[in-house]
Design a protein around this motif. Structure first.
Motif, PDB file in Angstrom:
ATOM      1  N   ALA A 278       0.830  -1.200   0.000  1.00  0.00           N
ATOM      2  CA  ALA A 278       0.000   0.000   0.000  1.00  0.00           C
ATOM      3  C   ALA A 278       0.865   1.250   0.000  1.00  0.00           C
ATOM      4  O   ALA A 278       0.529   2.253  -0.654  1.00  0.00           O
ATOM      5  N   TYR A 279       1.980   1.217   0.709  1.00  0.00           N
ATOM      6  CA  TYR A 279       2.887   2.362   0.719  1.00  0.00           C
ATOM      7  C   TYR A 279       3.477   2.582  -0.669  1.00  0.00           C
ATOM      8  O   TYR A 279       3.526   3.708  -1.172  1.00  0.00           O
ATOM      9  N   ALA A 280       3.915   1.511  -1.311  1.00  0.00           N
ATOM     10  CA  ALA A 280       4.493   1.628  -2.655  1.00  0.00           C
ATOM     11  C   ALA A 280       3.454   2.081  -3.668  1.00  0.00           C
ATOM     12  O   ALA A 280       3.787   2.746  -4.647  1.00  0.00           O
ATOM     13  N   ALA A 281       2.188   1.734  -3.444  1.00  0.00           N
ATOM     14  CA  ALA A 281       1.143   2.081  -4.405  1.00  0.00           C
ATOM     15  C   ALA A 281       0.992   3.577  -4.581  1.00  0.00           C
ATOM     16  O   ALA A 281       0.677   4.056  -5.670  1.00  0.00           O
ATOM     17  N   ASN A 282       1.231   4.339  -3.539  1.00  0.00           N
ATOM     18  CA  ASN A 282       0.993   5.780  -3.603  1.00  0.00           C
ATOM     19  C   ASN A 282       2.254   6.599  -3.394  1.00  0.00           C
ATOM     20  O   ASN A 282       2.188   7.803  -3.228  1.00  0.00           O
ATOM     21  N   HIS A 283       3.404   5.925  -3.370  1.00  0.00           N
ATOM     22  CA  HIS A 283       4.637   6.636  -3.030  1.00  0.00           C
ATOM     23  C   HIS A 283       4.952   7.804  -3.960  1.00  0.00           C
ATOM     24  O   HIS A 283       5.345   8.874  -3.480  1.00  0.00           O
ATOM     25  N   PRO A 284       4.792   7.666  -5.303  1.00  0.00           N
ATOM     26  CA  PRO A 284       5.149   8.800  -6.155  1.00  0.00           C
ATOM     27  C   PRO A 284       4.275  10.020  -5.946  1.00  0.00           C
ATOM     28  O   PRO A 284       4.607  11.115  -6.365  1.00  0.00           O
TER      29      PRO A 284
END
Length: 420
Positions: A278-284
């Protein structure tokens, strides 16, 4: 020699031949009963089997042949379908509803076809024969006298298994071959749960052949260095309960080990696979995960790892040494859903679907998870639930965008060149 348990060579051969017939009889209608241990939360949320499992269809839409993978998955479904609610909760040494060894080998066969693209299926029956050969060799070399107490019999079996044959435990994350039964039988090195499975299969064969005349339980250690071992069931202690594997729990442990080992987001939150993804999904675009205390906040290393994982998936690198494998992670999640384990498996599958661009299916599984959580009478992690809501909101925004092209995303994800 008359005091030995072992009969004459011809009779011994006949008994082991009968044990193989017994294995085949596991597929007879007497054992073909519906698996009826659906968790109450999932039952209340609805039938998750009505939702499609996307892995094979998604790969085929990208031109990747999944015939062998589909066949192995169907064999897995058939074996799981033979577990009754009672069978699922019995210990692995007496399970009759499903052939646990074959089930584990079908798991390995599907994953092998996904990563090797071989036109030849994994020889499941050949590895079943290897299991039977272990029991045959034990009887020819280590079988104790008939009057020997159970402790001597099990001590001989331990010596045969761990000393003579040299089976040993391996750290799962250092060698993923330890997670597949066929590799463990070949390399004699594996995870604790697979060593327990092989140990139990030897005991079941010895019982069918008439060489085992007492009840046995298997102690499956929860640490990372002890070895599974057998002990007389009459000496069971209440403290042993957490170390005893039921048939369903053994399959769940095998699949969760696979999910953890091949999760595409290997760094971040130590124990929670969902939060990493979930963190990687919205990191950018700024963290979807907010509100963490300073002691749990993500440092530069975790942020860089999440960004690297997102970059790999964005350009189609869906498997990478020490950085997970999207295909096998999805396969493990789908098989856990077939097993009807717990709602969190639906949530974990949904976040992987998000990274695959399968937003509609992701939304469906998030809704199913949320419905299951509403019906579950248990303590919930407020932080996790808040993250699920934010992910669901973002998926709904993506689905509302007019320019979103489902077909383009699906094909670009799987069609990129492989990293080897």
């Amino acid at each position: 020699m008359s005091s030995l348990r072992a009969p004459s060579a011809s009779l011994s051969t006949l008994k082991f031949s009968n044990s193989k017939i017994f294995r085949k009889n596991l597929s007879f209608p007497f054992f073909c009963v519906n698996y009826a241990s659906k968790s109450p939360e999932l039952a209340a949320a609805g039938d998750q089997n009505s939702l499609r499992l996307i892995l094979h269809d998604s790969l085929e839409s990208a031109g990747i042949d999944t015939k062998l993978a589909r066949s192995a998955r169907e064999q897995f479904r058939q074996q799981v379908g033979r577990l009754t609610e009672i069978d699922a909760e019995t210990c692995i040494t007496i399970c009759r509803g499903a052939d646990l060894a074959r089930t584990a080998l079908h798991i390995a066969a599907e994953d092998d076809s996904l990563i090797s693209h071989s036109s030849v299926p994994l020889p499941v029956e050949a590895f079943v024969e290897r299991l039977d050969d272990l029991s045959t060799e034990f009887c020819s070399l280590f079988l104790p006298p008939s009057e020997a107490p159970p402790e001597v019999f099990l001590g001989k079996l331990d010596r045969f298994f761990y000393v003579h044959k040299g089976f040993r435990r391996t750290e799962m994350m250092s060698d993923t071959r330890a997670l597949y039964l066929h590799s463990v039988l070949t390399c004699r090195s594996g995870s604790g749960v697979l060593l327990s499975l092989i140990y139990s299969e030897m005991l079941k064969t010895l019982r069918v052949c008439g060489f085992l005349d007492f009840d046995v339980e298997i102690y499956n250690p929860c640490d990372y260095f002890s070895f599974p071992t057998g002990y007389q069931k009459q000496k069971f202690k209440f403290s042993d309960q957490p170390h005893i594997l039921s048939s369903k729990l053994l399959l769940v442990e095998i699949l969760r080990n696979l999910k953890q080992a091949f999760w595409p987001f290997q760094y971040g939150h130590r124990s929670n696979l969902f939060l990493r993804a979930a963190y990687a999904a919205n990191h950018p675009f700024g963290p979807i995960i907010s509100g963490e205390s300073s002691s749990n906040s993500y440092g530069g290393f975790e942020m860089a790892s999440a960004k690297a994982a997102q970059h790999r998936l964005g350009r189609g690198v869906w498997t990478c040494a020490h950085f997970g494998d999207m295909r096998r992670a999805l396969a493990a999640c789908e098989r856990l859903i077939i097993l009807d384990t717990e709602p969190k498996d639906l949530r974990d599958y949904a976040v992987l679907l998000y990274h695959c661009g399968q937003y509609e299916d992701c939304s469906d599984y998030l809704k199913l998870y949320q419905n299951a959580q509403i019906s579950a009478a248990q303590i919930r992690d407020v932080f996790e639930e808040d993250t699920v809501k934010k992910l669901a909101a973002r998926v709904n925004l993506i689905l509302a965008e007019k320019g979103w092209n489902k077909q383009t995303i699906h094909q670009s994800f799987w069609n990129s060149s492989e990293p080897w």
